[in-house]
Design a protein around this motif. Structure first.
Motif, short mmCIF file in Angstrom:
data_model
loop_
_atom_site.label_atom_id
_atom_site.label_comp_id
_atom_site.label_asym_id
_atom_site.label_seq_id
_atom_site.Cartn_x
_atom_site.Cartn_y
_atom_site.Cartn_z
N VAL A 146 38.68 66.33 66.77
CA VAL A 146 38.83 66.09 65.15
C VAL A 146 38.61 64.88 64.75
CG1 VAL A 146 40.49 66.32 63.41
CG2 VAL A 146 40.67 67.95 65.42
N TRP A 147 37.82 64.58 63.91
CA TRP A 147 37.24 63.14 63.58
C TRP A 147 37.98 62.65 62.39
CZ3 TRP A 147 35.09 60.76 67.43
CH2 TRP A 147 34.33 61.58 68.44
N ALA A 148 38.24 61.32 62.46
CA ALA A 148 38.99 60.69 61.18
C ALA A 148 37.91 59.83 60.55
CB ALA A 148 40.06 59.78 61.52
N LYS A 149 36.89 59.14 61.21
CA LYS A 149 35.92 58.46 60.81
C LYS A 149 34.51 58.59 61.48
CE LYS A 149 38.82 55.70 58.80
NZ LYS A 149 38.90 55.28 57.05
N ALA A 150 33.54 58.60 60.58
CA ALA A 150 32.17 58.85 60.97
C ALA A 150 31.30 57.89 60.34
CB ALA A 150 31.85 60.29 60.59
N PRO A 151 30.09 57.49 60.99
CA PRO A 151 29.25 56.56 60.56
C PRO A 151 28.64 56.91 59.15
CG PRO A 151 28.63 56.97 62.82
CD PRO A 151 29.77 58.02 62.34
N GLN A 152 28.20 58.27 58.87
CA GLN A 152 27.88 58.58 57.70
C GLN A 152 28.31 59.98 57.55
OE1 GLN A 152 23.74 58.89 58.32
NE2 GLN A 152 23.08 56.77 57.60
N MET A 153 28.71 60.08 56.03
CA MET A 153 29.48 61.23 55.67
C MET A 153 28.70 62.07 54.72
SD MET A 153 32.66 61.35 56.88
CE MET A 153 33.76 62.24 55.94
N ARG A 154 28.47 63.36 54.53
CA ARG A 154 27.99 64.14 53.56
C ARG A 154 28.90 64.15 52.34
NH1 ARG A 154 27.89 69.08 57.19
NH2 ARG A 154 25.51 68.56 57.22
N ALA A 155 28.28 64.67 51.34
CA ALA A 155 29.11 65.16 50.27
C ALA A 155 30.07 66.24 50.53
CB ALA A 155 28.33 65.27 48.92
N TYR A 156 31.42 66.06 49.94
CA TYR A 156 32.34 67.31 50.13
C TYR A 156 32.23 68.49 49.62
CZ TYR A 156 35.56 63.62 51.91
OH TYR A 156 36.21 62.27 52.41
N ALA A 157 32.22 69.51 50.21
CA ALA A 157 31.93 70.88 49.88
C ALA A 157 32.67 71.06 48.26
CB ALA A 157 32.22 72.02 50.89
N ARG A 158 33.94 70.50 48.20
CA ARG A 158 34.83 70.54 47.15
C ARG A 158 34.80 69.45 46.37
NH1 ARG A 158 40.20 73.45 49.71
NH2 ARG A 158 39.00 75.39 50.53
N ARG A 159 34.55 69.72 44.92
CA ARG A 159 34.61 68.39 44.18
C ARG A 159 35.97 67.80 44.04
NH1 ARG A 159 30.69 68.48 39.01
NH2 ARG A 159 30.99 66.05 38.49
N GLY A 160 36.08 66.40 44.10
CA GLY A 160 37.07 65.71 44.12
C GLY A 160 37.97 65.84 45.55
N PHE A 161 37.38 66.30 46.61
CA PHE A 161 38.51 66.65 47.68
C PHE A 161 39.01 65.22 48.09
CE2 PHE A 161 39.15 66.60 52.21
CZ PHE A 161 39.82 67.39 52.55
N ARG A 162 40.26 65.07 48.43
CA ARG A 162 41.35 64.15 48.80
C ARG A 162 42.03 64.54 49.92
NH1 ARG A 162 38.47 60.27 48.17
NH2 ARG A 162 40.31 59.13 49.33
N HIS A 163 41.56 63.93 51.02
CA HIS A 163 42.37 64.20 52.14
C HIS A 163 43.72 63.96 52.53
CE1 HIS A 163 41.07 60.03 53.09
NE2 HIS A 163 42.22 59.90 53.93
N GLU A 164 44.09 62.67 51.54
CA GLU A 164 45.46 62.20 51.67
C GLU A 164 46.39 63.24 51.01
OE1 GLU A 164 43.13 59.64 48.45
OE2 GLU A 164 42.78 60.73 50.19
N LEU A 165 45.96 63.93 50.04
CA LEU A 165 46.74 64.70 49.56
C LEU A 165 47.42 65.95 50.61
CD1 LEU A 165 48.52 66.01 47.07
CD2 LEU A 165 46.26 67.08 46.24
N ALA A 166 46.30 66.36 51.43
CA ALA A 166 46.38 67.42 52.26
C ALA A 166 47.40 66.66 53.45
CB ALA A 166 45.31 67.65 53.04
N SER A 167 47.31 65.41 53.63
CA SER A 167 48.18 64.72 54.63
C SER A 167 49.75 64.84 54.07
CB SER A 167 47.81 63.14 54.74
OG SER A 167 46.57 63.16 55.35
N ALA A 168 50.01 64.52 52.68
CA ALA A 168 51.13 64.27 52.25
C ALA A 168 51.79 65.81 52.17
CB ALA A 168 50.95 63.85 50.80
N LEU A 169 50.76 66.70 51.75
CA LEU A 169 51.68 68.10 51.78
C LEU A 169 51.99 68.73 52.79
CD1 LEU A 169 49.04 69.72 49.10
CD2 LEU A 169 51.40 69.07 48.71
#
Length: 764
Positions: A625-648
């Motif tokens: 399970v990765w937290a950092k990657a050298p290059q990221m592709r666009a998220y499959a969902r518009r406006g996705f925010r991982h930090e909201l998932a963390s908070a929930l």
């Protein structure tokens, strides 16, 4: 430790005045009133450095110098760099603190990365107060909370030349009162100073209640026995009214009174009047060298003009036509001064630019006694303020500082920041229409706010999405009203960067602090006269030495990218970086909330276990399970925010609200408000969704944490199966800890995250 006298001798080649020694030896006052030319800047800067060297507990590690004008910022920054470098080079200062500049067209981007280091920030009230209000001009909205936090904790504010601050002055006092009322994580204090300051000016409603009698420090009897002080305060300057209304008549009078080999300074109240007078003087072929100086230049042109203005006049002398930019702090001394009528405190400052050190026997000042009975004619001042100044001038024949009466004259019709305003500003989420709270009324008068313009060649109908953002040397400050009129009258287009959509869009609603792109064919600027809405010639774009890779407002976290890091590795590194930061800051977190901050650091990126994030990492299917990657592709969902998932997930597993908030806020994008973006959509049948998180999404078990199913029930108003709503939880948190402490802990986690991200690890 070297004495203050050693420092003054090394940095300035003089001994300190008694008031300068007292400032370094005694507790800081609230108010410092010192006549022009007697070393106020050196007194404050060297006293702060000396106290920091002594590790004085009441002297914060960040010195923030707030000035009303750009030219004062440039001069103060130059002196600060010169003096600190000299002291460090002489071995009298263990380490020279970094000096950062924040003003329109020249904004330090990364001054906020190391809050544990001593630092000097010098900037205009526009840049500094907008950041102190959590709405920083000319910066990414998602970085607003970081600057807000650091400017209200461990910071020594110096508000200089306060007679020119206008609406910014009551804002500065109200913020000081609120820091005392709501508490800070590390000590913060303020000093207001000027040559013409009355403590009554500081009596805004909340500050007056908390500090009814500000401590004033000024020259005492011993200071006034020094020969150089005597020369300055008794420097003769003959005063004479001049009843002239037409520009051509004023130009003729200036040329008549100018004396070869000397400097003649002409101060107009409005940029347009200065530009018109300069153009009229240029038409006279017998005129001596001329210089036009105001605030509406690109940096290189402004620097060239300022250097020319401050150089020694030649045989023919020089005439400088300028505005309020030289009114205070600029070390310039004219033999002849012409000035528009202005409020008394401003006139006293202007008089200080004539025969500054008492070196001349025949210095003269001409003040333009033109009627200003209407609001329009008096702008940027008021008829009442000009009438009071005229009454005082009519009784004087000499403007020697010792002869000038003290006046409490000040217009107080300014918007006043109150506690509900401050709490509203804590949430940086725009409203449903994409608009923000406009803080300009708390910073400057409504007709005295700027946007930053730059010119580029745009071959198509719209700027391309790959067009880089502007470098500082391209930006020219332009009054907001003038830019609106320019676009309307000239039928020109302008563009701004849309940070949410990630592209340039036509500027339909301008607000202070915006960065505005114009076509090079639109006109509006000339190198010798600066911003000029009447100019029609093509504006040659500046070729930046280091162009910005993306527009300033882009919603990217430039310090969050790294090489491969697993989720467990990154969270552990963030926790370690936070602990080191806390150790270097001498315990800014009380014991009852320290566990929450450490827990948030350990699990702030739990939401990156979400399938949407992992797919964007483009990693091999190796079970990691990765937290950092050298290059990221666009998220499959518009406006996705991982930090909201963390908070929930943290909310679901019973962690307290402070842990939940810190995890949600560590990118500055989710704070007090929780709602879907206007253009966000979810699959049919999904009841609740926000920022790319859908009701019923799941996180797999990871690093000892259980698998969880995410619920957005807290989006609902009132109580739900999750208990209190998100808005109620966050509002209660803000009320309990106050905006300044809560923002500071948020900033610590964010900085620790950035530092952990910078520790590269290559994925095999």
């Amino acid at each position: 430790m070297p004495s203050l006298s050693d420092w003054y001798s090394a940095a300035l080649g003089v001994s300190p005045y008694p008031y300068q020694q007292r400032l370094a030896d005694e507790p800081w006052p609230d108010v410092l009133e010192i006549p022009t030319g007697l070393g106020k800047t050196a007194a404050i800067l060297l006293a702060w450095l000396h106290k920091r060297q002594r590790q004085d507990a009441h002297t914060p590690r960040r010195l923030v110098w707030c000035l009303p004008m750009r030219v004062l910022v440039e001069q103060t920054a130059r002196l600060a760099r010169q003096w600190t470098a000299t002291l460090a080079g002489a071995g009298l200062l263990s380490r020279a603190p970094a000096v950062h500049v924040l003003m329109g067209g020249d904004v330090a981007r990364d001054w906020d990365l190391r809050p544990e280091d001593d630092a000097i920030l010098i900037g205009t009230q526009d840049q500094l107060l907008s950041r102190a209000l959590n709405r920083g001009y000319a910066m990414s909205r998602f970085r607003w909370p970081l600057d807000f936090a650091l400017l209200h904790n461990d910071t020594f504010w110096v508000f200089d030349e306060v007679q020119l601050m206008g609406a910014g002055l009551p804002t500065s006092t109200q913020l000081e009162a609120f820091r005392q009322r709501f508490g800070v994580a590390l000590p913060c204090r303020s000093l207001w100073c000027s040559a013409t300051l009355h403590p009554r000016w500081l009596a805004s409603v909340d500050f007056a209640a908390r500090c009814p009698a500000p401590q004033l420090r000024t020259l005492d009897a011993v200071d006034t026995t020094f020969p150089q002080v005597i020369r300055r305060i008794h420097a003769a300057k003959r005063l004479q009214p001049l009843a002239i209304r037409k520009t051509k008549d004023l130009a003729a009078s200036i040329l008549k009174e100018h004396r070869p080999g000397t400097l003649t300074l002409v101060i107009r109240n409005r940029v347009k009047d200065a530009v018109d007078l300069f153009a009229t003087l240029k038409k006279d072929k017998k005129a001596p060298p001329l210089c036009l100086l105001h605030s509406r230049f690109r940096p290189a042109d402004r620097g060239r003009v300022l250097e020319e203005a401050l150089s020694v006049p030649g045989e023919a002398g020089r005439i400088i036509v300028t505005t309020q930019v030289v009114e205070a702090g600029v070390d310039i001394s004219a033999a002849t001064l012409f000035t528009d009528l202005a409020p008394w405190s401003s006139l006293v400052q202007r008089f200080g630019r004539c025969n500054r050190a008492g070196e001349l026997e025949d210095a003269r000042i001409f003040w333009l006694d033109a009627p200003c009975k209407t609001e329009q004619a008096a702008r940027p001042y008021t008829p009442a303020a000009l009438a009071r100044a005229r009454a005082l001038l009519s009784r004087l024949e000499d403007a020697a500082p010792a002869l000038l009466p003290r006046s409490e004259d000040r217009d107080d019709a300014h918007a006043v920041l109150r506690a509900p305003d401050l709490f509203d500003l804590f949430d940086t989420t725009p409203d449903l229409a994409g608009a923000d709270i406009d803080v300009s009324r708390f910073i400057r008068e409504s007709d005295d706010t700027d946007v930053q313009a730059f010119w580029r060649t745009c071959p198509g109908d719209m700027p391309g999405g790959d067009m880089p953002g502007p470098a500082r040397e391209e930006l020219c400050p332009v009054p907001l009203g003038e830019m609106r009129d320019f676009l309307k009258d000239k039928r020109q287009h302008a563009w701004v960067w849309d940070s949410l959509e990630g592209h340039w869009q036509e500027a339909r609603r301008l607000r202070p602090g915006m960065i505005v792109l114009l076509r090079d064919t639109a006109g509006g600027y000339a190198p010798h006269s600066g911003w000029d809405s009447a100019a029609t010639a093509r504006v040659a774009p500046v070729i930046p030495a280091a162009p910005a890779p993306v527009p300033t407002g882009l919603d990217s976290d430039t310090h969050s990218h790294a090489a491969w890091q697993s989720l467990q590795e990154h969270d552990e590194r963030t926790l370690s970086a936070l602990q080191a930061l806390l150790s270097n800051l001498d315990g800014p977190v009380p014991p009852d909330c320290l566990p929450a901050l450490l827990t948030a650091a350990r699990w702030h990126d739990w939401g990156k276990a979400h399938a949407v994030f992992q797919e964007a990492c483009q990693a091999q299917d190796d079970g990691q399970v990765w937290a950092k990657a050298p290059q990221m592709r666009a998220y499959a969902r518009r406006g996705f925010r991982h930090e909201l998932a963390s908070a929930l997930a943290l909310l679901h597993t019973g962690h307290d609200d402070l842990v939940v908030y810190l995890a949600a806020a560590h990118h500055g994008k989710i704070r007090l408000s929780l709602r879907a973006l206007p253009n966000e959509q979810a699959p049919a049948g999904v009841r609740r969704f926000a920022r790319g998180i859908h009701e019923g999404d799941s996180l797999p078990p990871v690093d000892g944490m259980p698998g969880v199913t995410l619920s957005l029930a807290c989006m609902e108003l009132g109580f739900s199966e999750q208990g209190a709503s998100w808005a109620d939880r966050m509002s209660a948190l803000l009320e309990h800890w106050g905006p300044f402490r809560l923002a500071f802990w948020e900033a610590l986690l964010r900085l620790a995250d950035w530092r952990a991200s910078a520790e590269d690890r290559h994925h095999a």
